[in-house]
Design a protein around this motif. Structure first.
Motif, PDB file in Angstrom:
ATOM      1  N   SER A   1       1.154  -1.471  -0.058  1.00 57.57           N
ATOM      2  CA  SER A   1      -0.142   0.023   0.148  1.00 57.57           C
ATOM      3  C   SER A   1       1.005   1.289  -0.005  1.00 57.57           C
ATOM      4  O   SER A   1       0.372   2.324   0.179  1.00 57.57           O
ATOM      5  CB  SER A   1      -1.038  -0.835   0.810  1.00 57.57           C
ATOM      6  N   LEU A   2       2.315   1.100  -0.261  1.00 61.63           N
ATOM      7  CA  LEU A   2       2.987   2.289  -0.034  1.00 61.63           C
ATOM      8  C   LEU A   2       2.808   3.396  -1.260  1.00 61.63           C
ATOM      9  O   LEU A   2       2.689   2.712  -2.504  1.00 61.63           O
ATOM     10  CB  LEU A   2       4.436   1.610   0.101  1.00 61.63           C
ATOM     11  N   ASP A   3       3.096   4.284  -1.409  1.00 63.01           N
ATOM     12  CA  ASP A   3       2.587   5.739  -2.004  1.00 63.01           C
ATOM     13  C   ASP A   3       3.845   6.034  -2.771  1.00 63.01           C
ATOM     14  O   ASP A   3       4.935   6.077  -2.659  1.00 63.01           O
ATOM     15  CB  ASP A   3       2.284   6.523  -1.923  1.00 63.01           C
ATOM     16  N   LEU A   4       3.897   5.289  -4.052  1.00 63.52           N
ATOM     17  CA  LEU A   4       5.307   5.365  -5.345  1.00 63.52           C
ATOM     18  C   LEU A   4       4.974   6.243  -6.113  1.00 63.52           C
ATOM     19  O   LEU A   4       6.058   6.678  -6.641  1.00 63.52           O
ATOM     20  CB  LEU A   4       4.650   4.574  -5.585  1.00 63.52           C
ATOM     21  N   SER A   5       4.609   7.339  -5.600  1.00 62.31           N
ATOM     22  CA  SER A   5       4.203   8.797  -6.455  1.00 62.31           C
ATOM     23  C   SER A   5       4.698  10.053  -6.179  1.00 62.31           C
ATOM     24  O   SER A   5       5.402  10.023  -7.284  1.00 62.31           O
ATOM     25  CB  SER A   5       2.683   9.794  -6.412  1.00 62.31           C
ATOM     26  N   ASP A   6       5.582   9.330  -5.937  1.00 65.42           N
ATOM     27  CA  ASP A   6       7.064  10.242  -5.575  1.00 65.42           C
ATOM     28  C   ASP A   6       8.449  10.227  -6.587  1.00 65.42           C
ATOM     29  O   ASP A   6       9.540  10.416  -6.257  1.00 65.42           O
ATOM     30  CB  ASP A   6       7.661  10.057  -4.082  1.00 65.42           C
TER      31      ASP A   6
ATOM     32  N   ARG B   1      -0.637   2.781  -6.998  1.00 62.93           N
ATOM     33  CA  ARG B   1       0.089   3.264  -6.315  1.00 62.93           C
ATOM     34  C   ARG B   1       1.000   4.594  -7.207  1.00 62.93           C
ATOM     35  O   ARG B   1       1.333   5.605  -6.229  1.00 62.93           O
ATOM     36  CB  ARG B   1       0.641   2.082  -5.413  1.00 62.93           C
ATOM     37  N   MET B   2       1.592   4.725  -8.375  1.00 57.41           N
ATOM     38  CA  MET B   2       1.854   5.946  -8.786  1.00 57.41           C
ATOM     39  C   MET B   2       1.039   6.605  -8.294  1.00 57.41           C
ATOM     40  O   MET B   2       1.854   7.490  -9.467  1.00 57.41           O
ATOM     41  CB  MET B   2       2.643   4.603  -9.830  1.00 57.41           C
TER      42      MET B   2
END
Length: 467
Positions: A38-43, A110-111
């Motif tokens: 569930s890790l936010d990968l948008s960074d 998640r990206m």
């Protein structure tokens, strides 16, 4: 440093010299790597996103660079980047093999990108001809509805459907007119379909090939046109279908989607065949935590690394650390399989279920040595190598009244070979097909047996195989 890089740093610290067989270590690792789902990968930058996807792909067409450019263009335009994944509901059950491209779709989600699941309620009636040696029986509307009933629930552990679309291709395919279809078909070269080895083989052998199957990939490509897909995911067996999607998008004056194919995961029996319900070498997404854990603990050692790559959020750097420790002898293959099994159970059922399944498995198998059991029947591999397993069990050992009864035990997952070495056990689940094989052939599939004891388990009955 990205959030993913920070997580990798923490896992590397755990792996540094830790006892990978210890419950405490496994709990630490699972807590970290399960959180990644569930890790936010948008960074991650568009280039980093493309590289992360490419690392688990068989094909990325035309290139990772083009994928990064398309992501960047969508972000600059302030529009959603559309990721397509299509399925024809030909079966009610989803297994880990199906999950491989879905896990990639989860990463795209998640990206920050928009995932669209296309349910082929129309294309399922044609039947995907990929890899088939004969025509697929047509499905009725009732078949499709029944097969779809549990699909969304089974893949929900990987996809947040509150942020994804679930659409049926009948929405647009039912509206296509004959002139529209003919107009597209007139611009698709026949050579594209004749590239398919399965088509050429069927024609050469005199088997049937319907016109509907021949145009399946063109009809499927309309899905990409309808949603204006930026990228499409599928197993490597879908490569020619996905390339047709690019062609039809070009014909429709759209920017062709990027095609990403993923490996077909090998079945749990380790024979080289792909995971399949018909072969019994699969792990169902709806299976209980104990069943998922037990089936993954039974896989041959050589499957551990590819399963970690394709079914978990472990990175290549982390997997290399584990591989090195195995080579150095500072980690046992069984310990790595316990981590893998815990990873998958945690993904499907949660961390508590993974811990409970591990404890149950340890209580049932790892702490029990068959070598301590008195008066076990013994059969010599040398004397019985050519005897079929069914005959050995039913006649020589008298463990079953007939070979048919042995088959039923195998169908119920009660037929196993168990290898013991240094207090650890590795279980090989035997299928119904094994009943007709010779004992020598069955034993050869277990792998290296140096210094090991080997036992045959038939339901609750156990015999030792003297090597």
């Amino acid at each position: 440093m990205s959030r993913l890089s920070e997580s990798v740093t923490r896992v590397m610290h755990i792996l540094d010299g830790a006892d990978l067989g210890a419950d405490y270590t496994v709990a630490q690792l699972l807590g970290e790597t399960t959180a990644r789902r569930s890790l936010d990968l948008s960074d991650l930058s568009p280039k980093e996103q493309a590289a992360l996807v490419e690392g688990r792909a068989n094909h990325l067409i035309p290139s990772a660079g083009v994928l990064a450019e398309k992501i960047e263009a969508a972000q600059a335009a302030g529009r959603p980047f559309v990721v397509k994944y299509g399925i024809d509901p030909t079966s009610p059950d989803v297994h880990l093999g199906h999950a491989v491209p879905i896990i990639i779709a989860s990463r795209f989600q998640r990206m920050g990108h928009h995932v669209v699941f296309i349910i082929g309620d129309v294309t399922a009636k044609i039947g995907d001809p990929s890899g088939r040696s004969s025509e697929r029986p047509p499905l009725t509307d009732e078949d499709i509805a029944r097969n779809l009933s549990g699909y969304q629930q089974q893949v929900t552990p990987f996809i947040d459907f509150e942020r994804a679309d679930l659409r049926f291709n009948g929405e647009w395919l039912n509206k296509i007119t004959l002139p529209e279809l003919v107009g597209v078909l007139a611009r698709v070269p026949v050579s594209m379909s004749l590239q398919r080895e399965d088509f050429r083989t069927r024609l050469a052998e005199g088997h049937g090939l319907s016109v509907a199957e021949f145009v399946y990939s063109v009809v499927m490509a309309w899905d990409s046109v309808a949603i204006d897909a930026d990228v499409e995911l599928g197993g490597v067996d879908q490569l020619l279908n996905l390339q047709m999607c690019r062609k039809v998008m070009e014909i429709s004056d759209q920017n062709p989607e990027v095609v990403i194919t993923t490996p077909l995961i090998e079945g749990t029996d380790g024979t080289g065949t792909k995971m399949s319900k018909s072969k019994g070498n699969y792990v169902g997404l709806s299976a209980s935590p104990d069943e998922v854990y037990g089936r993954l603990m039974s896989i041959p050692d050589h499957l551990t690394e590819p399963y970690l790559q394709l079914l978990t959020e472990w990175t290549d750097d982390e997997i290399r650390v584990i591989t090195k420790r195995l080579e150095e002898g500072t980690a046992h293959p069984m310990a790595i399989k316990r981590i893998l099994a815990g990873e998958v159970v945690a993904a499907l059922h949660g961390l508590d279920a993974a811990a409970a399944a591990r404890a149950e498995f340890t209580a049932r198998f790892s702490k029990r040595s068959f070598g301590d059991t008195q008066n076990l029947p013994v059969v010599s591999l040398k004397d019985h190598a050519e005897e079929t397993l069914g005959a050995l069990i039913s006649r020589t050992l008298d463990f079953a009244p007939s070979i048919s009864a042995v088959r039923r035990v195998a169908q119920q997952n009660g037929l196993r070979l168990i290898r013991e070495s240094d207090g650890d056990q590795q279980t090989t689940q035997l299928t119904e097909a094994s009943v007709q094989q010779s004992l020598g052939a069955v034993v050869s599939e277990v792998g290296t047996l140096d210094g090991s004891e080997l036992y045959l388990k038939v339901g609750r009955k156990v015999a030792r195989i003297n090597l």
